[in-house]
Design an enzyme around this catalytic site. Structure first.
Site, PDB file in Angstrom:
ATOM      1  CG  ASP A 154      -6.080  -3.045   3.210  1.00 37.03           C
ATOM      2  OD1 ASP A 154      -5.038  -2.730   3.804  1.00 37.03           O
ATOM      3  OD2 ASP A 154      -6.723  -2.254   2.476  1.00 37.03           O
ATOM      4  CG  MET A 170     -11.476  -3.144   5.081  1.00 35.09           C
ATOM      5  SD  MET A 170      -9.979  -2.481   4.333  1.00 35.09           S
ATOM      6  CE  MET A 170      -9.201  -1.595   5.662  1.00 35.09           C
ATOM      7  CG  HIS A 212      -3.731  -1.699  -1.656  1.00 35.47           C
ATOM      8  ND1 HIS A 212      -4.809  -2.504  -1.984  1.00 35.47           N
ATOM      9  CD2 HIS A 212      -4.159  -0.910  -0.640  1.00 35.47           C
ATOM     10  CE1 HIS A 212      -5.829  -2.209  -1.192  1.00 35.47           C
ATOM     11  NE2 HIS A 212      -5.461  -1.238  -0.367  1.00 35.47           N
ATOM     12  CG  MET A 243     -11.384   2.699   1.913  1.00 35.27           C
ATOM     13  SD  MET A 243      -9.840   2.693   2.830  1.00 35.27           S
ATOM     14  CE  MET A 243      -8.707   2.906   1.456  1.00 35.27           C
ATOM     15  CB  SER A 255      -0.891   0.008   1.244  1.00 32.15           C
ATOM     16  OG  SER A 255      -1.395   1.320   1.424  1.00 32.15           O
ATOM     17  CG  MET A 289      -8.693   6.859   2.256  1.00 33.91           C
ATOM     18  SD  MET A 289      -7.969   6.867   3.907  1.00 33.91           S
ATOM     19  CE  MET A 289      -6.975   5.370   3.824  1.00 33.91           C
ATOM     20  CG  HIS A 320      -9.193  -0.290  -0.576  1.00 38.52           C
ATOM     21  ND1 HIS A 320      -8.589  -0.478   0.658  1.00 38.52           N
ATOM     22  CD2 HIS A 320     -10.528  -0.383  -0.346  1.00 38.52           C
ATOM     23  CE1 HIS A 320      -9.527  -0.669   1.576  1.00 38.52           C
ATOM     24  NE2 HIS A 320     -10.707  -0.610   0.993  1.00 38.52           N
ATOM     25  CG  ASP A 363      -5.174   2.219   0.829  1.00 40.40           C
ATOM     26  OD1 ASP A 363      -6.105   1.403   0.728  1.00 40.40           O
ATOM     27  OD2 ASP A 363      -4.047   1.926   1.278  1.00 40.40           O
TER      28      ASP A 363
HETATM   29  C1  DX5 Z   1      -6.386   1.438   5.497  1.00 42.89           C
HETATM   30  C2  DX5 Z   1      -5.919   1.058   4.129  1.00 42.89           C
HETATM   31  C3  DX5 Z   1      -4.745   0.154   4.106  1.00 42.89           C
HETATM   32  C4  DX5 Z   1      -3.525   0.669   4.793  1.00 42.89           C
HETATM   33  C5  DX5 Z   1      -2.819  -0.504   5.370  1.00 42.89           C
HETATM   34  O1  DX5 Z   1      -7.593   2.100   5.421  1.00 42.89           O
HETATM   35  O2  DX5 Z   1      -6.954   0.439   3.385  1.00 42.89           O
HETATM   36  O3  DX5 Z   1      -4.444  -0.281   2.787  1.00 42.89           O
HETATM   37  O4  DX5 Z   1      -2.637   1.363   3.981  1.00 42.89           O
HETATM   38  O5  DX5 Z   1      -1.775  -0.058   6.144  1.00 42.89           O
HETATM   39  P1  DX5 Z   1      -0.996  -1.006   7.145  1.00 42.89           P
HETATM   40  O6  DX5 Z   1      -0.457  -2.147   6.351  1.00 42.89           O
HETATM   41  O7  DX5 Z   1       0.056  -0.113   7.699  1.00 42.89           O
HETATM   42  O8  DX5 Z   1      -1.999  -1.451   8.166  1.00 42.89           O
HETATM   43 ZN    ZN Z   2      -6.423  -0.490   1.373  1.00 42.07          ZN
END
Ligand code: DX5
Ligand code: ZN
Length: 214
Positions: A175, A140, A34, A69, A9, A38, A67, A36
């Site tokens: 994740d 998750m 990956h 969110m 990620s 948001m 991903h 993320d």
């Molecule tokens: C959290 C994300 C993850 C995050 C994971 O909302 O979806 O992908 O980056 O980070 P680690 O591996 O540090 O928990």
């Molecule tokens: Zn993620």
């Protein structure tokens, strides 16, 4: 496809050196990247959007695992697909139930793979009827929003339910809080795609860290 797909990620990368960090994990053996996304509404944080995906598409040939969110994911499926995403995952909790299958098919209409993600409080039974429409289910194991949180082990138990219920070729991704120890727990329960942010990017030796997850 490798037996266990490692998807670092970039949330934990150095955004001022994003291209360099992506090349670094690619060289170290990462399978996917990956991303993320948001929006500050579905989760209490804001990260990156379409222009960033468009830019990172140019620095790597690895599949971009996006991903979402965000609320109203439908609005951003086409822009992210056109920016170069290879897999787009949206959250079950962000949409109406009667939209789920249509959105899965909409993602696939761009010739890419579709994923459905669930937050820690969502029970696996709630989505069993939809999993046939998806290439990937994302479980998750932290509350979405931030990297570096502690793995919630009871969430990982959901993996075995999906592994049992899903087709053989269903990709089961986990994740949140993944490190060498929690990775083992998850692969035993049936996960075959591991997202890891802080564990990979904070390690001294990136290729050893990636190898230790397999
Ligand atoms: C959290 C994300 C993850 C995050 C994971 O909302 O979806 O992908 O980056 O980070 P680690 O591996 O540090 O928990
Ligand atoms: Zn993620």
């Amino acid at each position: 496809m490798p037996k266990v797909i490692i998807s670092p990620s970039i949330l934990s990368s150095d955004f001022a050196n994003l291209g360099r960090d992506i090349r670094m994990v690619e060289k170290a053996g990462a399978d996917w990247i990956h991303v993320d996304v948001m929006d500050g509404h579905f989760v209490p944080n804001i990260t990156i959007g379409v222009p960033v995906v468009k830019s990172i598409r140019k620095v790597t040939n690895l599949p971009l695992d996006v991903h979402l969110m965000i609320e109203n994911p439908e609005k951003f499926i086409k822009p992210f697909a056109e920016a170069g995403a290879n897999i787009i995952t949206f959250h079950y909790e962000a949409v109406e139930r009667n939209e789920i299958i249509r959105l899965a098919n909409y993602i696939k209409s761009f010739g890419i793979q579709s994923g459905l993600a669930i937050k820690p409080a969502t029970k696996p039974e709630e989505i069993l009827e939809y999993i046939g429409a998806f290439d990937m289910i994302l479980v998750m194991t932290v509350e979405p929003g931030f990297g570096g949180q502690k793995f919630i082990s009871k969430c990982a138990q959901k993996l075995s339910c999906f592994r049992e219920y899903g087709d053989e070729d269903l990709i089961l991704q986990v994740d949140g809080g993944i490190n060498d120890e929690t990775a083992r727990v998850c692969t035993k329960l049936g996960a075959n795609s591991l997202v890891a942010g802080s564990y990979i990017f904070n390690s001294e030796n990136i290729s050893e860290a990636i190898d230790s997850l397999r």
